[in-house]
Scaffold this motif. Structure first.
Motif, PDB file in Angstrom:
ATOM      1  N   LEU A 119     -31.207 -20.741 -23.155  1.00  0.00           N
ATOM      2  CA  LEU A 119     -30.266 -20.607 -24.263  1.00  0.00           C
ATOM      3  C   LEU A 119     -30.925 -19.941 -25.460  1.00  0.00           C
ATOM      4  O   LEU A 119     -30.572 -20.206 -26.620  1.00  0.00           O
ATOM      5  N   PRO A 133     -30.650 -16.988 -26.867  1.00  0.00           N
ATOM      6  CA  PRO A 133     -29.826 -16.283 -27.867  1.00  0.00           C
ATOM      7  C   PRO A 133     -29.071 -17.213 -28.819  1.00  0.00           C
ATOM      8  O   PRO A 133     -28.464 -16.754 -29.785  1.00  0.00           O
ATOM      9  N   LEU A 134     -29.107 -18.519 -28.520  1.00  0.00           N
ATOM     10  CA  LEU A 134     -28.439 -19.503 -29.356  1.00  0.00           C
ATOM     11  C   LEU A 134     -29.500 -20.177 -30.228  1.00  0.00           C
ATOM     12  O   LEU A 134     -30.547 -20.593 -29.736  1.00  0.00           O
ATOM     13  N   LEU A 157     -25.497 -18.276 -20.892  1.00  0.00           N
ATOM     14  CA  LEU A 157     -24.202 -18.297 -21.564  1.00  0.00           C
ATOM     15  C   LEU A 157     -23.192 -19.105 -20.760  1.00  0.00           C
ATOM     16  O   LEU A 157     -22.349 -19.810 -21.327  1.00  0.00           O
ATOM     17  N   ALA A 159     -23.945 -22.831 -21.330  1.00  0.00           N
ATOM     18  CA  ALA A 159     -23.493 -23.237 -22.657  1.00  0.00           C
ATOM     19  C   ALA A 159     -21.971 -23.304 -22.727  1.00  0.00           C
ATOM     20  O   ALA A 159     -21.405 -24.249 -23.300  1.00  0.00           O
ATOM     21  N   ALA A 160     -21.310 -22.313 -22.149  1.00  0.00           N
ATOM     22  CA  ALA A 160     -19.845 -22.246 -22.240  1.00  0.00           C
ATOM     23  C   ALA A 160     -19.178 -23.382 -21.475  1.00  0.00           C
ATOM     24  O   ALA A 160     -18.181 -23.959 -21.946  1.00  0.00           O
ATOM     25  N   SER A 170     -25.717 -17.496 -33.538  1.00  0.00           N
ATOM     26  CA  SER A 170     -26.283 -16.497 -32.641  1.00  0.00           C
ATOM     27  C   SER A 170     -26.169 -15.113 -33.264  1.00  0.00           C
ATOM     28  O   SER A 170     -25.167 -14.787 -33.908  1.00  0.00           O
ATOM     29  N   SER A 230     -26.130 -12.647 -31.287  1.00  0.00           N
ATOM     30  CA  SER A 230     -25.344 -11.957 -30.269  1.00  0.00           C
ATOM     31  C   SER A 230     -23.865 -12.191 -30.528  1.00  0.00           C
ATOM     32  O   SER A 230     -23.393 -13.330 -30.541  1.00  0.00           O
ATOM     33  N   THR A 269     -21.456 -11.611 -28.537  1.00  0.00           N
ATOM     34  CA  THR A 269     -20.840 -12.189 -27.339  1.00  0.00           C
ATOM     35  C   THR A 269     -21.032 -13.700 -27.310  1.00  0.00           C
ATOM     36  O   THR A 269     -20.084 -14.457 -27.075  1.00  0.00           O
ATOM     37  N   TRP A 270     -22.259 -14.163 -27.529  1.00  0.00           N
ATOM     38  CA  TRP A 270     -22.524 -15.600 -27.530  1.00  0.00           C
ATOM     39  C   TRP A 270     -21.741 -16.291 -28.635  1.00  0.00           C
ATOM     40  O   TRP A 270     -21.153 -17.360 -28.405  1.00  0.00           O
ATOM     41  N   LEU A 302     -18.773 -19.041 -27.581  1.00  0.00           N
ATOM     42  CA  LEU A 302     -19.051 -20.440 -27.880  1.00  0.00           C
ATOM     43  C   LEU A 302     -18.403 -20.908 -29.180  1.00  0.00           C
ATOM     44  O   LEU A 302     -18.408 -22.120 -29.464  1.00  0.00           O
TER      45      LEU A 302
END
Length: 372
Positions: free
Chosen positions: A7, A9-10, A242, A245-246, A357, A359, A361-362, A366
């Motif tokens: 995780l 990118p978070l 991802l 996490a999702a 994040s 990112s 996308t992230w 989320l």
């Protein structure tokens, strides 16, 4: 152990600039498991060992290892048949006497918090497993063995059923796992099974474990059966960070929508780092399985002679070799300390500002803060 932050990118966010800081919190990690019926159960640390392969080491080694991990306030899954034979007693289940600081006082009794795996076929499970249990895990998801079958290896069955190695069950081949629990005819009968387990183990919280495959259909039905908690198994499939996490975030959101926001959501994520584990808590998990860390202890025990074994005589069942504690702390100490430090830091940040994040996308998937 090589750290691979799934995780990464978070990010765990610190308090905003100029936020008053009062220092570290004391015992902020000591939570509880609320039960539908009965008193709450202490949860000193939101970490658990979900599915230990006890059959890979001797019973004496397994019993001592379970105690050493339990000494760190980690919940451990184990049946009596995992850790002891017909003529021996499990120290992990019976507890042990701890040397008192004052010689005039009687030794205090140390018990270990444990999870009872209630699998559909109930191999190795006895009524004594329910005594003083903390969590009974009603497992609705069948596990695959190394061959890909829904089955158990001969070594597992021999451990659970105390079968001699000279008389392997099923001729030494794989033993099929049962289908949907034979004593639960349908989802509509699940609540009756949960109520029955509550009567069998009055001390325990009853959790139900499930996989992520049909979560939209199955999760609301499981919640309708009113378990004390839900365990989400994400360890048997290869998930990108991802995705992990999702799914965790979605499960918590679905539970909130079903008015079960206070119900524990435990996640079994597979290989993770302490940072990943804390991020899963920030995403909605109440506790996180650390099988990747703990299973390494079994591998080290099996492949080396550095970990000593306990005495096998019944009158020595409550004696504990402290070298096991040193062995476990050497492998888990830095990991659990890192988790605890990050976990306590969450308490200083409001829930909706804990994650972010860089990112897009992230952040979008989320629903966390986009950093820029």
């Amino acid at each position: 152990m090589q750290l691979n932050h799934r995780l990464a990118p978070l990010h765990l966010l610190p308090p905003p600039v100029f936020t008053p800081w009062t220092g570290s919190l004391v015992d902020s990690h000591r939570g509880t498991i609320s039960r539908k019926h009965g008193d709450d159960i202490p949860l000193p640390l939101p970490l658990f060992w979900y599915d230990p392969p006890w059959y890979q080491i001797t019973m004496e080694q397994a019993d001592n290892l379970a105690v050493a991990v339990g000494e760190l306030d980690i919940l451990v899954t184990a049946m009596n048949s995992d850790l002891s034979g017909p003529r021996t007693e499990s120290m992990f289940h019976a507890g042990r006497m701890v040397e008192p600081e004052d010689s005039d006082n009687s030794p205090p009794h140390r018990r270990y918090r444990r999870i009872v795996p209630y699998r559909s076929e109930r191999y190795g499970l006895t009524v004594t497993d329910f005594d003083a249990a903390d969590v009974v895990d009603l497992r609705l998801m069948m596990a695959r063995d190394v061959s890909g079958r829904f089955a158990y290896s001969p070594a597992q069955i021999q451990r659970w059923e105390a079968a001699p190695s000279t008389s392997p069950i099923a001729g030494g081949g794989w033993v099929p796992a049962a289908t949907f629990p034979p004593d639960v005819a349908s989802m509509q009968h699940l609540k009756s099974k949960i109520d029955q387990i509550r009567r069998l183990s009055e001390s325990a919280a009853v959790f139900v474990s499930m996989g992520p495959y049909r979560m939209g259909d199955e999760l609301p039905k499981l919640l309708a059966a009113q378990p004390d908690g839900l365990i989400l198994r994400l360890d048997e499939i290869q998930l990108e960070g991802l995705e992990l996490a999702a799914i965790t975030r979605r499960a918590r959101q679905m539970m909130n929508a079903e008015k079960c926001s206070e119900m524990p959501l435990w996640v079994v994520p597979g290989a993770i780092t302490p940072d990943d584990a804390v991020k899963l808590v920030a995403l909605g998990a109440s506790a996180v399985a650390i099988d990747d860390w703990c299973n390494n202890l079994i591998m080290q025990t099996r492949d080396s002679q550095t970990a000593s074994t306990a005495a096998t005589k019944p009158d020595a069942a409550h004696k504990y070799d402290p070298r096991w504690g040193d062995f476990v702390k050497d492998h888990l100490g830095e990991l659990t300390d890192r988790f605890l430090g990050l976990f306590e830091s969450l308490q200083s940040v409001s829930e909706n500002e804990r994650l972010g994040s860089f990112s897009g996308t992230w952040a979008k998937v989320l629903g966390v803060e986009g950093l820029r």
